[in-house]
Write a protein that holds these residues in place. Structure first.
Motif, mmCIF file in Angstrom:
data_model
loop_
_atom_site.group_PDB
_atom_site.id
_atom_site.type_symbol
_atom_site.label_atom_id
_atom_site.label_comp_id
_atom_site.label_asym_id
_atom_site.label_seq_id
_atom_site.Cartn_x
_atom_site.Cartn_y
_atom_site.Cartn_z
ATOM 1 N N ARG A 98 0.553 -1.073 0.028
ATOM 2 C CA ARG A 98 0.260 0.072 0.268
ATOM 3 C C ARG A 98 0.536 1.474 0.142
ATOM 4 O O ARG A 98 0.102 2.061 -0.968
ATOM 5 C CB ARG A 98 -0.602 -0.432 1.313
ATOM 6 C CG ARG A 98 -0.658 -0.124 2.610
ATOM 7 C CD ARG A 98 -1.354 0.105 3.769
ATOM 8 N NE ARG A 98 0.082 0.047 5.332
ATOM 9 C CZ ARG A 98 -1.243 0.411 5.833
ATOM 10 N NH1 ARG A 98 -2.838 0.594 6.199
ATOM 11 N NH2 ARG A 98 -0.083 0.438 7.096
ATOM 12 N N ASP A 99 2.204 0.975 0.773
ATOM 13 C CA ASP A 99 3.370 2.459 0.586
ATOM 14 C C ASP A 99 3.194 2.509 -0.718
ATOM 15 O O ASP A 99 2.873 3.986 -0.805
ATOM 16 C CB ASP A 99 4.210 1.797 1.285
ATOM 17 C CG ASP A 99 3.729 1.384 3.037
ATOM 18 O OD1 ASP A 99 2.921 1.831 3.324
ATOM 19 O OD2 ASP A 99 4.227 0.843 3.348
ATOM 20 N N LEU A 100 3.593 1.531 -1.241
ATOM 21 C CA LEU A 100 4.268 1.817 -3.181
ATOM 22 C C LEU A 100 3.075 2.877 -3.716
ATOM 23 O O LEU A 100 3.486 3.003 -4.596
ATOM 24 C CB LEU A 100 4.808 0.406 -3.212
ATOM 25 C CG LEU A 100 5.034 0.350 -4.488
ATOM 26 C CD1 LEU A 100 6.941 1.485 -5.384
ATOM 27 C CD2 LEU A 100 5.825 -1.699 -5.463
ATOM 28 N N PHE A 101 2.067 1.977 -3.364
ATOM 29 C CA PHE A 101 0.993 2.040 -4.996
ATOM 30 C C PHE A 101 0.790 3.707 -4.559
ATOM 31 O O PHE A 101 0.216 4.141 -5.317
ATOM 32 C CB PHE A 101 -0.317 1.590 -4.370
ATOM 33 C CG PHE A 101 -0.079 -0.630 -4.359
ATOM 34 C CD1 PHE A 101 1.090 -0.380 -5.189
ATOM 35 C CD2 PHE A 101 -1.389 -1.426 -3.795
ATOM 36 C CE1 PHE A 101 1.247 -1.488 -5.571
ATOM 37 C CE2 PHE A 101 -0.443 -2.353 -4.410
ATOM 38 C CZ PHE A 101 0.459 -3.131 -5.202
ATOM 39 N N TRP A 102 0.232 3.672 -3.112
ATOM 40 C CA TRP A 102 -0.066 5.843 -2.881
ATOM 41 C C TRP A 102 1.187 6.254 -3.292
ATOM 42 O O TRP A 102 0.780 7.345 -4.039
ATOM 43 C CB TRP A 102 -0.123 5.655 -1.354
ATOM 44 C CG TRP A 102 -0.030 6.801 -1.312
ATOM 45 C CD1 TRP A 102 -1.950 7.309 -0.968
ATOM 46 C CD2 TRP A 102 0.041 7.534 -1.005
ATOM 47 N NE1 TRP A 102 -1.491 8.727 -0.817
ATOM 48 C CE2 TRP A 102 -1.018 9.058 -0.448
ATOM 49 C CE3 TRP A 102 1.605 8.371 -0.899
ATOM 50 C CZ2 TRP A 102 -0.698 10.506 0.071
ATOM 51 C CZ3 TRP A 102 2.184 9.686 0.001
ATOM 52 C CH2 TRP A 102 0.939 11.058 0.181
ATOM 53 N N LEU A 103 2.225 5.749 -3.191
ATOM 54 C CA LEU A 103 3.050 6.514 -3.653
ATOM 55 C C LEU A 103 3.505 6.752 -5.191
ATOM 56 O O LEU A 103 3.880 7.765 -5.987
ATOM 57 C CB LEU A 103 4.901 6.093 -2.902
ATOM 58 C CG LEU A 103 5.736 6.320 -2.004
ATOM 59 C CD1 LEU A 103 6.682 6.033 -1.349
ATOM 60 C CD2 LEU A 103 5.199 8.083 -1.456
ATOM 61 N N ILE A 104 3.117 6.090 -5.544
ATOM 62 C CA ILE A 104 3.752 5.733 -7.349
ATOM 63 C C ILE A 104 2.023 6.485 -8.380
ATOM 64 O O ILE A 104 1.932 7.556 -9.595
ATOM 65 C CB ILE A 104 2.865 4.518 -7.868
ATOM 66 C CG1 ILE A 104 4.669 3.899 -7.813
ATOM 67 C CG2 ILE A 104 2.536 4.316 -9.456
ATOM 68 C CD1 ILE A 104 5.414 4.441 -7.911
ATOM 69 N N ASN A 105 0.841 6.401 -7.263
ATOM 70 C CA ASN A 105 -0.443 7.700 -7.941
ATOM 71 C C ASN A 105 0.049 8.729 -7.718
ATOM 72 O O ASN A 105 -0.787 9.400 -8.431
ATOM 73 C CB ASN A 105 -1.503 6.893 -6.559
ATOM 74 C CG ASN A 105 -2.779 7.676 -7.526
ATOM 75 O OD1 ASN A 105 -2.961 7.182 -8.388
ATOM 76 N ND2 ASN A 105 -3.606 8.441 -6.581
ATOM 77 N N LEU A 106 0.936 9.409 -6.624
ATOM 78 C CA LEU A 106 0.992 10.531 -7.319
ATOM 79 C C LEU A 106 2.300 10.962 -8.599
ATOM 80 O O LEU A 106 2.107 12.114 -9.047
ATOM 81 C CB LEU A 106 2.832 11.223 -6.025
ATOM 82 C CG LEU A 106 2.595 10.967 -4.992
ATOM 83 C CD1 LEU A 106 3.011 11.507 -3.692
ATOM 84 C CD2 LEU A 106 1.243 11.703 -3.863
ATOM 85 N N GLY A 107 2.496 9.778 -9.381
ATOM 86 C CA GLY A 107 2.747 10.130 -10.715
ATOM 87 C C GLY A 107 4.042 9.569 -10.262
ATOM 88 O O GLY A 107 5.086 10.818 -11.773
ATOM 89 N N CYS A 108 4.907 8.550 -9.850
ATOM 90 C CA CYS A 108 6.046 8.971 -9.825
ATOM 91 C C CYS A 108 6.420 7.145 -10.097
ATOM 92 O O CYS A 108 6.096 6.334 -10.616
ATOM 93 C CB CYS A 108 6.221 8.363 -8.112
ATOM 94 S SG CYS A 108 8.108 7.683 -7.947
ATOM 95 N N ILE A 109 7.044 7.872 -11.703
ATOM 96 C CA ILE A 109 7.363 7.048 -12.588
ATOM 97 C C ILE A 109 9.021 6.008 -12.240
ATOM 98 O O ILE A 109 8.464 5.151 -12.622
ATOM 99 C CB ILE A 109 8.158 7.826 -14.290
ATOM 100 C CG1 ILE A 109 6.289 8.176 -14.514
ATOM 101 C CG2 ILE A 109 7.818 6.473 -14.550
ATOM 102 C CD1 ILE A 109 6.691 8.860 -15.697
ATOM 103 N N GLU A 110 9.836 6.964 -11.281
ATOM 104 C CA GLU A 110 11.218 6.464 -11.249
ATOM 105 C C GLU A 110 11.149 6.794 -9.730
ATOM 106 O O GLU A 110 10.778 7.036 -8.737
ATOM 107 C CB GLU A 110 11.943 7.116 -11.282
ATOM 108 C CG GLU A 110 12.362 7.326 -12.711
ATOM 109 C CD GLU A 110 13.531 8.035 -13.403
ATOM 110 O OE1 GLU A 110 14.039 8.080 -13.868
ATOM 111 O OE2 GLU A 110 13.737 9.214 -12.517
#
Length: 301
Positions: A98-110
């Motif tokens: 869930r930590d990873l998915f929340w960060l990626i949802n910010l538009g975090c590609i890298e």
């Protein structure tokens, strides 16, 4: 998305992030959801720098060190004093999906992890060489220089693990016991890199871009507190959505291309070969045999 009982609100899933391929933000999140079992062990315990592309790879991007104020209360963070400043930076971390998915949802590609963990912030867990070619050089040059790096490391009994950068180069990781400080590990890397620079006039350690000419930049200056590079399995913001992918050394030959592995084909490889970067977490090198040579060089300089 519901992860372990927590509901995450994912936004703008239809926004196009890779225009040439038509890949959308939803596919970005789907990639990280599928790669999570392989990626999470390489992120746990490390402070993270996010590289956000809210409008896809053709839009503006920015590096984010400070954890967003609107983050959920369960997202792990760590407060680290900023060197040279009287401030503290609160970095995001990843422990669970869930930590990873929340960060990626910010538009975090890298995803860019530090080289050291929070339990030993001054002691990197890897010595890293970033092979960054000049635009005029072919990828074959990168391949040949990578092979030189391996030979030099082998000569000092150091086991190394390569990966595509996902862009134009190759990263070589030498896992080390987290008992040496950044300066010591960096000095060891520079000592080895200077052999390559002397052996191959296509290579430079020069940090100033204007002074490199058309040579490949063998970067080991990223071995420093707070500095980062794209981590293993990170997507890259270039055409075809390539992935920074672990390799066998035997694969680094004339058939390799920097964008050979992408968000669409990497999973077949993982099912076949597993995580080739696991030894980076479990088999650290001891630098005690190399250090006397480095110290001797310092005393003569």
């Amino acid at each position: 998305m519901t992860v372990k009982g927590d509901t995450l609100s994912l936004t703008n899933l239809d926004k196009v992030f890779w225009p040439e391929e038509g890949y959308r933000k939803g596919e970005l999140i789907e990639y990280y959801a599928k790669i999570a079992p392989y990626l999470l062990p390489h992120l746990e315990g490390y402070p993270l720098v996010l590289v956000r592309y809210p409008d896809g790879i053709k839009g503006k991007f920015f590096y984010q060190k400070e954890a967003p104020e609107f983050r959920p209360e369960w997202l792990p963070t760590v407060d680290i004093p900023s060197e040279g400043k009287r401030t503290v930076i609160r970095y995001c971390m990843v422990k669970e999906e869930r930590d990873l998915f929340w960060l990626i949802n910010l538009g975090c590609i890298e995803v860019h992890p530090w080289l050291s963990k929070i339990n030993a912030l001054n002691n990197p867990t890897a010595m890293v060489f970033d092979l960054d070619p000049h635009e005029s050089q072919s990828f074959q040059t990168v391949v040949e220089v990578a092979q030189l790096v391996k030979s030099a490391l082998d000569s000092f009994g150091l086991t190394s693990y390569p990966k595509t950068s996902g862009a134009s180069g190759i990263h070589v990781y030498v896992p080390v016991k987290p008992v040496y400080d950044y300066q010591t590990v960096r000095e060891c890397a520079v000592f080895i890199a200077k052999f390559i620079e002397k052996a191959d006039n296509r290579v430079t350690l020069t940090r100033q871009i204007k002074d490199r000419g058309t040579r490949l930049y063998l970067d080991c200056w990223q071995i420093a507190r707070g500095k980062t590079l794209a981590g293993v399995y990170s997507l890259r913001p270039v055409e075809k959505a390539p992935v920074s992918t672990p390799l066998y050394w035997e694969e680094i030959d004339g058939t390799l291309s920097p964008n050979k592995f992408t968000m669409k084909n990497i999973f077949d490889r993982l099912r076949e070969k597993g995580d080739l970067f696991l030894p980076v977490l479990t088999k650290p090198n001891d630098l005690s045999d190399l250090l006397p040579y480095v110290q001797k060089t310092k005393s003569h300089s």
